[in-house]
Scaffold this motif. Structure first.
Motif, PDB file in Angstrom:
ATOM      1  N   SER A 140     -24.681 -29.096 -12.545  1.00 59.82           N
ATOM      2  CA  SER A 140     -23.550 -29.384 -11.776  1.00 59.82           C
ATOM      3  C   SER A 140     -23.302 -29.930 -10.333  1.00 59.82           C
ATOM      4  N   ASP A 141     -24.740 -30.170 -10.272  1.00 56.32           N
ATOM      5  CA  ASP A 141     -24.906 -30.824  -8.837  1.00 56.32           C
ATOM      6  C   ASP A 141     -25.052 -32.464  -8.888  1.00 56.32           C
ATOM      7  N   ALA A 142     -24.013 -32.881  -8.287  1.00 58.99           N
ATOM      8  CA  ALA A 142     -23.552 -34.641  -8.425  1.00 58.99           C
ATOM      9  C   ALA A 142     -24.858 -35.365  -7.809  1.00 58.99           C
ATOM     10  N   ARG A 143     -25.490 -34.922  -6.610  1.00 64.94           N
ATOM     11  CA  ARG A 143     -26.645 -35.488  -5.978  1.00 64.94           C
ATOM     12  C   ARG A 143     -27.814 -35.734  -6.773  1.00 64.94           C
ATOM     13  N   VAL A 144     -28.130 -34.470  -7.569  1.00 62.03           N
ATOM     14  CA  VAL A 144     -29.439 -34.576  -8.303  1.00 62.03           C
ATOM     15  C   VAL A 144     -29.095 -35.587  -9.534  1.00 62.03           C
ATOM     16  N   GLN A 145     -27.908 -35.375  -9.859  1.00 63.02           N
ATOM     17  CA  GLN A 145     -27.511 -36.223 -11.275  1.00 63.02           C
ATOM     18  C   GLN A 145     -27.561 -37.747 -10.954  1.00 63.02           C
ATOM     19  N   ARG A 146     -26.998 -38.129  -9.636  1.00 62.82           N
ATOM     20  CA  ARG A 146     -26.982 -39.652  -9.295  1.00 62.82           C
ATOM     21  C   ARG A 146     -28.321 -39.939  -9.065  1.00 62.82           C
ATOM     22  N   LEU A 147     -29.049 -39.269  -8.226  1.00 62.56           N
ATOM     23  CA  LEU A 147     -30.465 -39.470  -8.132  1.00 62.56           C
ATOM     24  C   LEU A 147     -31.423 -39.643  -9.394  1.00 62.56           C
ATOM     25  N   GLY A 148     -31.149 -38.648 -10.139  1.00 67.88           N
ATOM     26  CA  GLY A 148     -32.037 -38.381 -11.447  1.00 67.88           C
ATOM     27  C   GLY A 148     -31.797 -39.397 -12.186  1.00 67.88           C
ATOM     28  N   LEU A 149     -30.381 -39.775 -12.431  1.00 65.63           N
ATOM     29  CA  LEU A 149     -29.988 -41.063 -13.511  1.00 65.63           C
ATOM     30  C   LEU A 149     -30.520 -42.217 -12.781  1.00 65.63           C
ATOM     31  N   GLN A 150     -30.566 -42.529 -11.399  1.00 70.16           N
ATOM     32  CA  GLN A 150     -31.117 -43.678 -10.758  1.00 70.16           C
ATOM     33  C   GLN A 150     -32.494 -43.814 -11.165  1.00 70.16           C
ATOM     34  N   THR A 151     -33.490 -42.889 -10.935  1.00 70.02           N
ATOM     35  CA  THR A 151     -34.943 -42.697 -11.461  1.00 70.02           C
ATOM     36  C   THR A 151     -35.065 -43.217 -12.945  1.00 70.02           C
ATOM     37  N   VAL A 152     -34.172 -42.446 -13.879  1.00 73.22           N
ATOM     38  CA  VAL A 152     -34.461 -42.860 -15.179  1.00 73.22           C
ATOM     39  C   VAL A 152     -34.219 -44.293 -15.466  1.00 73.22           C
ATOM     40  N   ALA A 153     -33.124 -44.655 -14.703  1.00 72.35           N
ATOM     41  CA  ALA A 153     -32.798 -46.257 -15.054  1.00 72.35           C
ATOM     42  C   ALA A 153     -33.717 -47.182 -14.643  1.00 72.35           C
ATOM     43  N   VAL A 154     -34.527 -46.911 -13.512  1.00 71.68           N
ATOM     44  CA  VAL A 154     -35.524 -47.787 -13.005  1.00 71.68           C
ATOM     45  C   VAL A 154     -36.639 -47.596 -13.725  1.00 71.68           C
ATOM     46  N   VAL A 155     -36.923 -46.464 -14.127  1.00 73.23           N
ATOM     47  CA  VAL A 155     -38.628 -46.625 -14.845  1.00 73.23           C
ATOM     48  C   VAL A 155     -38.320 -46.756 -16.215  1.00 73.23           C
ATOM     49  N   SER A 156     -37.060 -46.925 -16.850  1.00 79.79           N
ATOM     50  CA  SER A 156     -36.810 -46.956 -18.517  1.00 79.79           C
ATOM     51  C   SER A 156     -37.062 -48.478 -18.740  1.00 79.79           C
ATOM     52  N   ARG A 157     -37.363 -49.437 -17.545  1.00 83.14           N
ATOM     53  CA  ARG A 157     -37.850 -50.961 -18.127  1.00 83.14           C
ATOM     54  C   ARG A 157     -38.961 -50.862 -18.806  1.00 83.14           C
ATOM     55  N   ASP A 158     -39.814 -49.865 -18.726  1.00 84.36           N
ATOM     56  CA  ASP A 158     -41.157 -49.918 -19.545  1.00 84.36           C
ATOM     57  C   ASP A 158     -41.005 -49.479 -20.806  1.00 84.36           C
ATOM     58  N   LEU A 159     -41.225 -50.007 -21.941  1.00 86.20           N
ATOM     59  CA  LEU A 159     -40.987 -49.453 -23.167  1.00 86.20           C
ATOM     60  C   LEU A 159     -41.799 -47.985 -23.642  1.00 86.20           C
ATOM     61  N   ASP A 160     -42.987 -48.068 -22.915  1.00 84.98           N
ATOM     62  CA  ASP A 160     -43.568 -46.769 -23.219  1.00 84.98           C
ATOM     63  C   ASP A 160     -43.058 -45.381 -22.362  1.00 84.98           C
TER      64      ASP A 160
END
Length: 186
Positions: A73-93
């Protein structure tokens, strides 16, 4: 950072701060900067992807997913967490680790739970796009990409992305990442 996030798992502020710190430590490469690195290959690309693998190896990917789930329910955690997932997902592993740990479902849950927050929608679309967008990688990358697309469809990502596109017609980030994602989900 990971240890602090684990120690203070119940604190949304600590989770947001942990995700923000990870983003400070990680090379954040948006489209304009990524394309020349990706296309040139070589040492710059290897170094960038190695940093993302190091991030995952330290348990950070699972800590971010735990933060997304634990503070839905915390939008700030969601925004920052999703951005982090997006960034590191550039690597296949790393992408595989995130996908195997229920990352697709965590991202879709964030989209569903924060439909009125343009930044959550943008970061969520960006994350899903990167979780399944590996082209020209190893053979197992293609199979994983198909699996991630199927999981996104099963989780209901496409209708949520369409809603975000309709809700934020003038938001360039939502439009870019949302349209790119829908194109990949077909």
């Amino acid at each position: 950072v990971v240890a602090a996030m684990r120690e203070h798992a119940g604190s949304a502020e600590a989770q947001a701060a942990g995700c923000a710190r990870m983003l400070e430590l990680l090379p954040v490469v948006e489209r304009a900067e990524w394309v020349p690195i990706r296309d040139a290959g070589g040492e710059a690309k290897k170094a960038l992807l190695a940093r993302y693998r190091q991030f995952a190896g330290e348990g950070a990917a699972s800590a971010v997913l735990d933060a997304l789930r634990g503070h839905a329910s915390d939008a700030r955690v969601q925004r920052l967490g999703l951005q982090t997932v997006a960034v590191v997902s550039r690597d296949l592993d790393v992408e595989k680790e995130i996908g195997d740990a229920g990352g697709v479902e965590a991202v879709v849950a964030a989209l569903r739970g924060h439909a009125s927050d343009a930044r959550v929608q943008e970061c969520g679309c960006f994350a899903l796009k990167n979780i399944q967008s590996k082209k020209g990688f190893r053979t197992e990358g293609a199979a994983h990409q198909r699996e991630m697309r199927a999981r996104m469809r099963d989780a209901g990502a496409a209708p949520l992305v369409r809603l975000a596109l309709g809700a934020f017609p003038s938001d360039a980030g939502v439009q870019r990442h949302g349209k790119d994602l829908l194109g990949k989900l077909r």
